[in-house]
Design an enzyme around this catalytic site. Structure first.
Site, PDB file in Angstrom:
ATOM      1  N   TRP A 147      -2.641  26.747  99.010  1.00 16.76           N
ATOM      2  CA  TRP A 147      -2.472  26.456  97.318  1.00 16.76           C
ATOM      3  C   TRP A 147      -4.018  26.112  96.200  1.00 16.76           C
ATOM      4  O   TRP A 147      -4.259  25.285  95.280  1.00 16.76           O
ATOM      5  CB  TRP A 147      -1.994  24.332  97.112  1.00 16.76           C
ATOM      6  N   LYS A 171       6.104  33.561 100.479  1.00 19.09           N
ATOM      7  CA  LYS A 171       6.242  32.464 100.541  1.00 19.09           C
ATOM      8  C   LYS A 171       5.185  32.049  99.875  1.00 19.09           C
ATOM      9  O   LYS A 171       3.812  31.701 100.437  1.00 19.09           O
ATOM     10  CB  LYS A 171       7.094  31.834 101.778  1.00 19.09           C
ATOM     11  N   ALA A 172       4.924  31.920  98.647  1.00 19.56           N
ATOM     12  CA  ALA A 172       3.990  31.308  97.848  1.00 19.56           C
ATOM     13  C   ALA A 172       3.803  29.402  97.918  1.00 19.56           C
ATOM     14  O   ALA A 172       4.888  29.309  98.417  1.00 19.56           O
ATOM     15  CB  ALA A 172       3.222  31.174  96.687  1.00 19.56           C
ATOM     16  N   GLU A 174       3.882  26.515  97.764  1.00 19.89           N
ATOM     17  CA  GLU A 174       4.963  25.081  96.729  1.00 19.89           C
ATOM     18  C   GLU A 174       4.113  23.766  95.984  1.00 19.89           C
ATOM     19  O   GLU A 174       4.712  23.970  94.980  1.00 19.89           O
ATOM     20  CB  GLU A 174       5.848  23.948  97.783  1.00 19.89           C
ATOM     21  N   GLY A 224      -4.581  30.064 106.062  1.00 18.43           N
ATOM     22  CA  GLY A 224      -4.183  28.559 105.387  1.00 18.43           C
ATOM     23  C   GLY A 224      -4.972  28.425 107.019  1.00 18.43           C
ATOM     24  O   GLY A 224      -5.788  29.074 107.090  1.00 18.43           O
ATOM     25  N   SER A 225      -4.737  27.375 107.758  1.00 17.83           N
ATOM     26  CA  SER A 225      -5.125  26.693 108.312  1.00 17.83           C
ATOM     27  C   SER A 225      -5.156  27.729 109.701  1.00 17.83           C
ATOM     28  O   SER A 225      -4.013  27.748 109.857  1.00 17.83           O
ATOM     29  CB  SER A 225      -4.377  24.763 108.567  1.00 17.83           C
ATOM     30  N   GLU A 246      -5.717  35.626 107.737  1.00 13.28           N
ATOM     31  CA  GLU A 246      -7.572  34.497 107.128  1.00 13.28           C
ATOM     32  C   GLU A 246      -7.087  33.219 106.971  1.00 13.28           C
ATOM     33  O   GLU A 246      -6.323  32.324 106.380  1.00 13.28           O
ATOM     34  CB  GLU A 246      -7.079  35.245 105.553  1.00 13.28           C
ATOM     35  N   LEU A 247      -7.938  32.533 108.123  1.00 13.73           N
ATOM     36  CA  LEU A 247      -7.764  31.391 107.801  1.00 13.73           C
ATOM     37  C   LEU A 247      -8.946  30.300 107.822  1.00 13.73           C
ATOM     38  O   LEU A 247      -9.770  30.585 107.478  1.00 13.73           O
ATOM     39  CB  LEU A 247      -7.302  31.079 109.894  1.00 13.73           C
ATOM     40  N   CYS A 280     -12.262  28.106 102.323  1.00  7.91           N
ATOM     41  CA  CYS A 280     -12.489  28.687 103.042  1.00  7.91           C
ATOM     42  C   CYS A 280     -13.647  28.548 103.357  1.00  7.91           C
ATOM     43  O   CYS A 280     -14.147  28.353 104.298  1.00  7.91           O
ATOM     44  CB  CYS A 280     -10.803  29.857 103.668  1.00  7.91           C
ATOM     45  N   GLU A 377     -13.146  21.251 110.104  1.00  7.36           N
ATOM     46  CA  GLU A 377     -13.489  22.062 108.521  1.00  7.36           C
ATOM     47  C   GLU A 377     -12.997  20.889 107.410  1.00  7.36           C
ATOM     48  O   GLU A 377     -11.711  20.521 107.006  1.00  7.36           O
ATOM     49  CB  GLU A 377     -12.418  22.882 107.995  1.00  7.36           C
TER      50      GLU A 377
HETATM   51  P1  NAD Z   1      -1.526  23.068 105.965  1.00  8.47           P
HETATM   52  O1  NAD Z   1      -1.963  23.904 107.738  1.00  8.47           O
HETATM   53  O2  NAD Z   1       0.159  22.451 106.765  1.00  8.47           O
HETATM   54  O3  NAD Z   1      -0.910  24.127 105.172  1.00  8.47           O
HETATM   55  C1  NAD Z   1      -2.033  25.638 104.786  1.00  8.47           C
HETATM   56  C2  NAD Z   1      -1.251  26.007 103.744  1.00  8.47           C
HETATM   57  O4  NAD Z   1       0.287  26.752 105.031  1.00  8.47           O
HETATM   58  C3  NAD Z   1       0.475  25.832 103.025  1.00  8.47           C
HETATM   59  O5  NAD Z   1       0.058  26.408 101.791  1.00  8.47           O
HETATM   60  C4  NAD Z   1       1.223  26.074 103.708  1.00  8.47           C
HETATM   61  O6  NAD Z   1       2.552  26.025 102.557  1.00  8.47           O
HETATM   62  C5  NAD Z   1       1.053  26.699 104.488  1.00  8.47           C
HETATM   63  N1  NAD Z   1       1.884  26.672 105.662  1.00  8.47           N
HETATM   64  C6  NAD Z   1       1.867  25.212 106.952  1.00  8.47           C
HETATM   65  N2  NAD Z   1       3.176  25.430 107.761  1.00  8.47           N
HETATM   66  C7  NAD Z   1       3.327  26.150 107.635  1.00  8.47           C
HETATM   67  C8  NAD Z   1       4.368  27.127 108.456  1.00  8.47           C
HETATM   68  N3  NAD Z   1       4.587  26.612 109.173  1.00  8.47           N
HETATM   69  N4  NAD Z   1       4.594  28.730 108.585  1.00  8.47           N
HETATM   70  C9  NAD Z   1       4.290  29.310 107.008  1.00  8.47           C
HETATM   71  N5  NAD Z   1       3.356  28.261 105.904  1.00  8.47           N
HETATM   72  C10 NAD Z   1       2.759  27.763 106.296  1.00  8.47           C
HETATM   73  O7  NAD Z   1      -2.450  21.807 105.111  1.00  8.47           O
HETATM   74  P2  NAD Z   1      -2.615  21.680 104.186  1.00  8.47           P
HETATM   75  O8  NAD Z   1      -2.572  19.923 104.184  1.00  8.47           O
HETATM   76  O9  NAD Z   1      -1.467  22.271 103.266  1.00  8.47           O
HETATM   77  O10 NAD Z   1      -3.592  21.881 104.041  1.00  8.47           O
HETATM   78  C11 NAD Z   1      -5.337  21.904 104.107  1.00  8.47           C
HETATM   79  C12 NAD Z   1      -5.416  22.999 105.820  1.00  8.47           C
HETATM   80  O11 NAD Z   1      -5.285  23.567 105.205  1.00  8.47           O
HETATM   81  C13 NAD Z   1      -7.119  22.181 105.177  1.00  8.47           C
HETATM   82  O12 NAD Z   1      -8.147  22.273 106.201  1.00  8.47           O
HETATM   83  C14 NAD Z   1      -7.547  23.940 105.453  1.00  8.47           C
HETATM   84  O13 NAD Z   1      -7.945  24.549 106.848  1.00  8.47           O
HETATM   85  C15 NAD Z   1      -6.238  24.948 105.534  1.00  8.47           C
HETATM   86  N6  NAD Z   1      -6.188  25.477 104.183  1.00  8.47           N
HETATM   87  C16 NAD Z   1      -6.975  26.806 104.054  1.00  8.47           C
HETATM   88  C17 NAD Z   1      -6.715  28.016 103.226  1.00  8.47           C
HETATM   89  C18 NAD Z   1      -8.046  29.357 103.332  1.00  8.47           C
HETATM   90  O14 NAD Z   1      -7.756  29.994 102.174  1.00  8.47           O
HETATM   91  N7  NAD Z   1      -8.129  29.030 103.914  1.00  8.47           N
HETATM   92  C19 NAD Z   1      -6.388  27.516 101.787  1.00  8.47           C
HETATM   93  C20 NAD Z   1      -5.526  26.341 101.867  1.00  8.47           C
HETATM   94  C21 NAD Z   1      -6.157  25.379 103.135  1.00  8.47           C
END
Ligand code: NAD
Length: 476
Positions: A147, A171-172, A174, A224-225, A246-247, A280, A377
């Protein structure tokens, strides 16, 4: 201006039975309801993507490139409308949303060019024999985008897949669906064959658990994370499905004693607060030579306290809210822990007392190593500024986390730069700038920050498999 939030499957927009609200983080008001995919919708997306792959992988690279460029042009033309949607759902200042739309278009434009340059090679062989190496699109891609950049994050994944000749089910996020919806609309208008790009939303874990093990999926691409990345890689590995991860990052910034203190402090303060720190590659752990520490910290704090905070739709605003209430809780926890461990909270540390998920730009000084923020982070507007005794000291602190995405340094000393290039453990190192990547440079991490690269010459390699061909002129 905010779009209708539907699924895009097999070239058609569809609404589902279940939906979830999308909230404007600057006002906490609902701005739309997002359709969530059922298992039937996902099955339809899989079937469409298999059909789409058949068509698209047999389309010439030049034609693929033309369609991608047409879609990118439409995105540029609709920049203002797309940017408004992004600011409404994400909260970032409108100026930054406009830049993000252009950056998204640039990702498409770069990969459209690369589509025609996925060269193989010829290997010298005995007379009557030819060895050649071919790069071929890997197949159907399941991609998951976050997001923090509603437009440019989906753009990276869609551009890589489409330029390589793959079809994709994305899946972008939500929380910020409009960026991806605008991209899908641009491709619909640009004449992309049905089924090549499919866009779904829903409960993230349900969608990833359902899609990733399916037979047609050949690549899982996730941003994502690190914790979620680990789960998805494990799932993918059960079928030997490749993954592009890309984490998270926890970027160090090394400020050496020879630099321009005030200039580097102001640049650092601005860059740290961009996107409310939800990047990130966000610079977070600042290691400043002890001789310039006080001046640097003072200039940094002075600058962050002057940043204009508010609803990103107001053009004078420089920093918007964080994206959701989860961030506020996480950021408060990190600040309290650092304070309990003896860190100085030079400014900020609290939620701002107004509607919306606003958090104060926060600067922590002299943070002890055992504080959580030294290894977790923050993904928010928090900077840690610690003194360093020498470059060796700074490099060892920079490398002390499991992450290795972006790293930065300010210095003009050739001997320091040589050491930085050799020893800082990151995928992207920037010196005297806090820009981490461009479409034409490969972006990605080392260690727990993931694997694979997006952009550059390397980007499309993730989306392709290698075939070696041995042709013998006679049966031999
Ligand atoms: P999160 O880890 O729950 O979600 C991060 C993203 O991953 C969201 O877009 C979510 O929809 C997706 N996601 C979560 N669980 C998933 C699954 N089982 N299958 C597929 N997609 C899934 O955490 P959050 O609270 O939304 O975001 C916070 C953390 O996420 C941050 O601390 C950061 O590390 C990480 N994050 C990283 C980036 C990046 O550009 N690397 C971007 C957004 C969030």
């Amino acid at each position: 201006m905010y779009p209708d939030l539907k699924l895009f499957i097999d070239g058609k927009w569809r609404r589902s039975n279940a939906d979830i609200p999308v909230i404007n983080p600057a006002t906490e008001e609902e701005i739309g309801r997002l359709s969530c995919a059922s298992k039937n919708d996902l099955d339809d997306a899989l079937e469409a993507a298999v059909k789409g792959f058949e068509i698209w992988s047999n389309t010439s690279p030049r034609k693929r490139s033309d369609i991608i460029l047409r879609a990118a042009t439409l995105m540029r033309e609709n920049r203002d409308e797309i940017a408004q949607s992004i600011t409404l759902e994400h909260g970032k200042p409108i100026k930054q949303s406009k830049l993000e739309v252009i950056r998204g278009a640039e990702f498409f434009e770069w990969d459209a060019g690369e589509a025609m340059r996925t060269y193989g090679r010829v290997i010298p062989a005995a007379p009557g024999h030819k060895y050649s190496v071919h790069h071929q699109p890997i197949g159907v891609v399941a991609a998951f985008s976050p997001w923090n950049f509603p437009m440019s994050q989906p753009a990276r994944k869609i551009a890589g897949a489409l330029a390589s000749g793959c079809s994709i089910i994305l899946k972008a996020a939500e929380e910020t669906p409009a960026g991806a919806i605008h991209i899908a609309k641009a491709f619909e208008d640009a004449g992309l064959p049905y089924g090549v790009l499919n866009l779904v939303f829903g409960r993230p874990s349900e969608i990833s658990n359902y899609l990733i093990p399916k037979e047609p999926i050949r690549l899982v691409a996730f941003t994502g994370s690190t914790s979620v990345g680990r789960e998805l890689s494990t799932l993918a590995s059960q079928n030997m499905t490749r993954s592009l991860m890309e984490l998270g990052g926890h970027a160090p910034v090394i400020i050496c004693e020879d630099t321009d203190v005030i200039k580097s402090a102001i640049l650092s303060a601005n860059r740290k607060m961009r996107n409310s720190g939800q990047v990130c590659t966000s610079p977070t752990r600042f290691f400043v030579h002890e001789r310039i520490f006080d001046d640097y910290a003072e200039a940094f704090v002075k600058h962050v306290t002057s940043i204009v905070i508010g609803n990103g739709m107001d053009s004078s605003v420089e920093m918007g809210p964080t994206a959701n209430s989860r961030r506020i809780a996480a950021l408060r926890g990190l600040v309290e822990d650092a304070r309990d461990n003896g860190a100085i909270v030079a400014t900020g540390g609290n939620r701002i007392d107004m509607k919306g998920y606003f958090f104060e730009p926060t600067v922590l000084l002299n943070v002890p190593k055992n504080s959580r923020i030294m290894s977790e982070e923050p993904f928010g507007p928090i900077a840690v500024i610690n003194p360093m005794k020498s470059l060796d000291d700074a490099i060892s602190q920079a490398n002390s986390v499991p992450y290795g995405l972006a790293g930065y340094a300010f210095t003009n000393r050739a001997d320091y730069i040589d050491q930085l290039i050799d020893r800082v453990e990151v995928g992207n190192l920037s010196i005297n700038t806090l820009e981490a990547s461009m479409p034409e440079t490969p972006f990605g991490g080392v260690k727990s920050s993931g694997h694979g690269r997006e952009g550059g010459l390397e980007g499309l390699q993730n989306y392709m498999s290698i075939k070696n061909v041995w042709h013998s002129a006679k049966i031999s």
